[in-house]
Motif scaffolding. Structure first.
Motif, PDB file in Angstrom:
ATOM      1  N   ALA A 300       0.826  -1.211   0.000  1.00 40.19           N
ATOM      2  CA  ALA A 300       0.000   0.000   0.000  1.00 40.19           C
ATOM      3  C   ALA A 300       0.859   1.259   0.000  1.00 40.19           C
ATOM      4  O   ALA A 300       0.563   2.237  -0.703  1.00 40.19           O
ATOM      5  N   LEU A 301       1.925   1.251   0.782  1.00 38.11           N
ATOM      6  CA  LEU A 301       2.818   2.413   0.844  1.00 38.11           C
ATOM      7  C   LEU A 301       3.499   2.646  -0.499  1.00 38.11           C
ATOM      8  O   LEU A 301       3.577   3.783  -0.989  1.00 38.11           O
ATOM      9  N   MET A 302       3.993   1.589  -1.118  1.00 35.10           N
ATOM     10  CA  MET A 302       4.666   1.724  -2.414  1.00 35.10           C
ATOM     11  C   MET A 302       3.716   2.274  -3.466  1.00 35.10           C
ATOM     12  O   MET A 302       4.074   3.177  -4.237  1.00 35.10           O
ATOM     13  N   ASN A 303       2.507   1.752  -3.511  1.00 38.21           N
ATOM     14  CA  ASN A 303       1.547   2.217  -4.518  1.00 38.21           C
ATOM     15  C   ASN A 303       1.141   3.664  -4.276  1.00 38.21           C
ATOM     16  O   ASN A 303       0.875   4.409  -5.226  1.00 38.21           O
ATOM     17  N   HIS A 304       1.088   4.062  -3.016  1.00 42.05           N
ATOM     18  CA  HIS A 304       0.808   5.475  -2.729  1.00 42.05           C
ATOM     19  C   HIS A 304       1.928   6.359  -3.271  1.00 42.05           C
ATOM     20  O   HIS A 304       1.671   7.384  -3.927  1.00 42.05           O
ATOM     21  N   GLU A 305       3.159   5.979  -2.991  1.00 45.23           N
ATOM     22  CA  GLU A 305       4.298   6.791  -3.431  1.00 45.23           C
ATOM     23  C   GLU A 305       4.460   6.763  -4.952  1.00 45.23           C
ATOM     24  O   GLU A 305       4.855   7.759  -5.565  1.00 45.23           O
ATOM     25  N   ARG A 306       4.123   5.640  -5.577  1.00 45.22           N
ATOM     26  CA  ARG A 306       4.291   5.511  -7.033  1.00 45.22           C
ATOM     27  C   ARG A 306       3.191   6.246  -7.806  1.00 45.22           C
ATOM     28  O   ARG A 306       3.303   6.410  -9.026  1.00 45.22           O
ATOM     29  N   SER A 307       2.144   6.689  -7.091  1.00 42.04           N
ATOM     30  CA  SER A 307       1.040   7.365  -7.776  1.00 42.04           C
ATOM     31  C   SER A 307       0.788   8.779  -7.247  1.00 42.04           C
ATOM     32  O   SER A 307      -0.227   9.383  -7.583  1.00 42.04           O
TER      33      SER A 307
END
Length: 329
Positions: A300-307
């Protein structure tokens, strides 16, 4: 009436009564507490540097704005994983024969509670920069700066600990800000403030009106945790709400090739184990490990940062992250 007219008898009786009360109300209960409440098995005494830092903490009046007590109310859960218990303070000792400031509980929360700050924000670079100029890391901070714990130099000497200060907070361009021993000792004490894990089989006291964690509820319902909340709770202090970091102190996530790239192993490893390989920036602590991130939380954290912040990288899947998570664990 002879009793009241005899000053020796009157004074002696009052003194005996006072000593009796002192013994039974103060001395004996204190001895019993010392026998009952022992330090937790993993507790460690303060080092020489940490003790010196504690003295500086007292001397600078930090207790006026910061507490060191996680109460059993739900609102205090952001400061620690459990309410404090007497054993948390069992290893504390008087600073000297005159000063009984072993337990710096405090009563004001103009600033956040520091009980578990060594785990919540374990970055030495962040703590030093925060002492030098709090507004450099938290724009809205009302904490006073402590520049006298640092010195300005044109050139670094061997053994100097440089503080990475953004240029706009320097009095003179190209000046090197070096932490004095006092700053290093104070940060050593601050980083020593961690809640000790309870022994196996010992159940931590629950917070009053405890609510179920949103992340756990989301996972149980087959949904992913909220990546934005995870970022705000664990990353925003250094990388900022804009994702732009702080020039010369903490790297940006906006447009970062690590964040938007395809090498997910590097990305997951940095989140879980930290990083110390980028010139010009401070050391990143193992945020994921310290906060007990699950694969769902990392995803979830990675997808937040990647978007976010203009980043438009392809979302990662839980399966991809879990494979790497299990491999590096």
């Amino acid at each position: 009436m002879k009793f009241y007219n005899n000053q020796n008898l009157l004074f002696g009786t009052a003194l005996a009564f006072f000593l009796f009360l002192t013994l039974n109300i103060a001395i004996l209960p204190a001895i019993q507490n010392q026998q009952v409440y022992k330090p937790l098995p993993d507790a460690k005494p303060l080092t020489k540097e940490e003790r010196a830092g504690k003295a500086l903490y007292v001397a600078n009046g930090c207790i006026a704005c910061h507490t060191q007590q996680v109460r059993s109310v739900e609102m205090d859960k952001v400061f620690g994983s459990r309410p404090n218990i007497p054993a948390d303070y069992a290893m504390n000792q008087r600073m000297d024969v005159w000063r009984n400031t072993a337990n710096l509980l405090g009563s004001e929360r103009t600033g956040p509670d520091l009980t578990n700050i060594g785990a919540r924000q374990p970055s030495t670079d962040w703590q030093l920069l925060h002492l030098y100029q709090p507004r450099a890391v938290v724009a809205e901070s009302i904490m006073p700066a402590y520049p006298y714990l640092f010195e300005e130099k044109d050139y670094l000497a061997k053994g100097d600990v440089e503080v990475k200060v953004p240029e706009k907070f320097l009095r003179r361009k190209f000046t090197k800000i070096v932490a004095k021993k006092e700053a290093l000792d104070l940060v050593a004490y601050i980083l020593s403030l961690k809640q000790i894990k309870l022994p196996d089989g010992v159940v931590a006291p629950e917070f009053l009106y405890k609510q179920k964690e949103k992340a756990d509820a989301a996972v149980a319902a087959g949904k992913m945790p909220d990546g934005a909340e995870l970022y705000n709770g664990n990353c925003v202090a250094c990388h900022q709400a804009t994702g732009e970091g702080l020039p010369g102190a903490f790297p940006p996530l906006k447009g970062s090739p690590v964040v938007t790239g395809d090498d997910l192993k590097v990305y997951v490893t940095i989140i879980m184990k930290g990083y110390n390989g980028r010139p010009g920036f401070g050391v990143m602590p193992p945020v994921g490990t310290n906060a007990n991130f699950t694969p769902e939380m990392v995803t979830a954290l990675m997808n937040h940062e990647r978007s976010s912040w203009g980043n438009s990288a392809k979302p990662v899947t839980l399966e991809e992250v879990k494979k790497i998570y299990d491999e590096i664990k």
